[in-house]
Structure formats: C-alpha cells, structure tokens
Design a protein around this motif. Structure first.
Motif, short mmCIF file in Angstrom:
data_model
loop_
_atom_site.label_atom_id
_atom_site.label_comp_id
_atom_site.label_asym_id
_atom_site.label_seq_id
_atom_site.Cartn_x
_atom_site.Cartn_y
_atom_site.Cartn_z
N LEU A 1 -52.33 -27.98 70.54
CA LEU A 1 -53.22 -28.14 71.69
C LEU A 1 -53.24 -29.60 72.15
O LEU A 1 -53.21 -29.89 73.35
N TYR A 2 -53.26 -30.49 71.20
CA TYR A 2 -53.21 -31.93 71.49
C TYR A 2 -51.92 -32.26 72.24
O TYR A 2 -51.95 -32.94 73.27
N TYR A 3 -50.80 -31.78 71.74
CA TYR A 3 -49.51 -32.04 72.39
C TYR A 3 -49.51 -31.46 73.80
O TYR A 3 -49.08 -32.13 74.76
N ALA A 4 -50.00 -30.23 73.95
CA ALA A 4 -50.00 -29.58 75.27
C ALA A 4 -50.85 -30.37 76.26
O ALA A 4 -50.44 -30.60 77.40
N ALA A 5 -52.03 -30.80 75.83
CA ALA A 5 -52.91 -31.57 76.72
C ALA A 5 -52.27 -32.91 77.09
O ALA A 5 -52.30 -33.31 78.26
N MET A 6 -51.68 -33.59 76.12
CA MET A 6 -51.06 -34.89 76.39
C MET A 6 -49.84 -34.74 77.30
O MET A 6 -49.59 -35.59 78.15
N THR A 7 -49.09 -33.67 77.15
CA THR A 7 -47.91 -33.46 77.98
C THR A 7 -48.30 -33.06 79.40
O THR A 7 -47.77 -33.59 80.37
N MET A 8 -49.25 -32.14 79.51
CA MET A 8 -49.63 -31.65 80.83
C MET A 8 -50.37 -32.69 81.65
O MET A 8 -50.31 -32.67 82.87
N THR A 9 -51.07 -33.61 80.99
CA THR A 9 -51.75 -34.67 81.73
C THR A 9 -50.87 -35.90 81.91
O THR A 9 -51.32 -36.91 82.44
N THR A 10 -49.64 -35.83 81.46
CA THR A 10 -48.62 -36.89 81.53
C THR A 10 -49.02 -38.15 80.78
O THR A 10 -48.52 -39.22 81.07
N VAL B 1 -49.54 -23.04 76.62
CA VAL B 1 -48.51 -24.05 76.35
C VAL B 1 -48.54 -24.45 74.88
O VAL B 1 -47.49 -24.61 74.25
N ALA B 2 -49.73 -24.58 74.30
CA ALA B 2 -49.84 -24.93 72.87
C ALA B 2 -49.22 -23.86 71.99
O ALA B 2 -48.51 -24.17 71.02
N CYS B 3 -49.46 -22.60 72.31
CA CYS B 3 -48.89 -21.51 71.51
C CYS B 3 -47.36 -21.49 71.61
O CYS B 3 -46.67 -21.31 70.61
N VAL B 4 -46.84 -21.68 72.82
CA VAL B 4 -45.38 -21.71 72.99
C VAL B 4 -44.79 -22.91 72.27
O VAL B 4 -43.74 -22.81 71.62
N ALA C 1 -42.05 -22.73 69.34
CA ALA C 1 -40.76 -23.43 69.45
C ALA C 1 -40.54 -24.36 68.26
O ALA C 1 -39.42 -24.51 67.77
N GLY C 2 -41.61 -24.99 67.77
CA GLY C 2 -41.47 -25.94 66.67
C GLY C 2 -41.42 -25.31 65.31
O GLY C 2 -41.03 -25.95 64.33
N ASN C 3 -41.79 -24.06 65.22
CA ASN C 3 -41.83 -23.39 63.93
C ASN C 3 -40.62 -22.49 63.70
O ASN C 3 -40.45 -21.95 62.61
N GLU C 4 -39.79 -22.33 64.71
CA GLU C 4 -38.60 -21.49 64.59
C GLU C 4 -37.50 -22.24 63.84
O GLU C 4 -37.26 -23.42 64.11
#
Length: 176
Positions: free
Chosen positions: A99-108, A49-52, A56-59
């Motif tokens: 990775l921080y964003y992915a963890a915060m999003t996936m843990t709601t 999720v962090a890589c995606v 998405a943010g770098n495009e």
C-alpha cells in the motif's frame, strides 16, 4: 375542472419555493458526498494497485542477474523470503508495504526504498504510474467542479440580492 388544474399549478409554485429554500443545504450535502466518494475511489484504486504489486513481487521468476544469481522480487528482497523467519514478513506487513509503494508511486513521490526488480514488477510500476496520473486528473476535475458549484451558489445569491436592492432603490425605499 380547469379551476382544479389551476390549483395544482399553484401547488407546483409552492413546491418550487420550498425547493429553492432548501437547495443550498442539499447542494452542500451533495458536495460532501462527492468528496467522500472521490476519497473512497482513491483508496480503492490504491488498494488494487497494492494487491497487484504484491502479486507481481511474490511470483517466482526465471530471470537471472549478470552474476548468475536468480532475480528476487521485492518481497523476497525486503523480507528475506518465506524461509528467513523474518518477524516483519507477515501478511499485514506485506500489505502495508504494498500500500505504501502504491501510494508513493501513484502520487509520484517515489522514495525509492521499495523498487521493482523483475520484469513483472517493472510493468506493474509503469501501469501504476500511468494510472496515478489518470486518477490525479479525475480528482482535480471533480474537486474543481465541486468548487465551481459552491461558488455558483454564492454568486447566485449575490445576483438575487442585487435585484432586490435595485428594486428597493427604484421604489425609493429608504435604507433601514
């Protein structure tokens, strides 16, 4: 010939006793292995999720704000773009922020300090949230099964001990 077959069957009962003796230890290791596999699965999904999210943010995007400026992705907004010369704009820092964003999003939890700006980022966020709920459900299911298996071993021992106590009482064996 039949006597040899009977001796083989006796070996099977001996093998069963050995397995019963070590079953509890094997079950403990199996539970630990399942918990480690679950943790690795969570880390892997968070990494993907962090890589995606970073992709998405770098495009570059053709989206335009109401004031006529081009919409910037989260990487450019947070780090000022490639040409800003920001010391924090290195690849490891980008990965850690992703990775921080992915963890915060996936843990709601979602602190809101990194937010989606482009359509691709919003789609990635929605998919991340759904995936986080799915992964959470899997983790809860696995952990409850591990707990159930551990408590089953305890209840099995209690049941067997109850049988032994009943047998001792039935044969009038005095307590020691």
């Amino acid at each position: 010939l039949r006597l040899f077959r009977l001796l083989r069957l006796l070996r099977l009962t001996r093998l069963q006793r050995i397995m019963e003796r070590h079953e509890e230890q094997v079950q403990q290791y199996a539970n630990i292995i399942r918990m480690v596999r679950t943790a690795l699965f969570i880390l892997w999904v968070t990494h993907v999720v962090a890589c995606v999210w970073y992709f998405a943010g770098n495009e570059p995007t053709d989206e335009v704000n109401p004031d006529g400026t081009t919409v910037q992705g989260w990487v450019a907004e947070l780090y000022g773009g490639e040409d800003a010369g920001n010391v924090n704009g290195t690849a490891p820092n980008h990965y850690i922020a992703s990775l921080y964003y992915a963890a915060m999003t996936m843990t709601t939890v979602g602190y809101g300090d990194i937010t989606p700006n482009t359509t691709a980022e919003r789609v990635t966020s929605v998919v991340s949230m759904m995936l986080g709920g799915y992964v959470f459900g899997i983790v809860v299911g696995i952990m409850s099964e591990i707990t159930r298996n551990a408590s089953y071993g305890e209840s099995f021992k209690d049941m067997e001990l109850g049988k032994v106590i009943s047998l001792l009482r039935a044969n009038d064996v005095p307590p020691s």
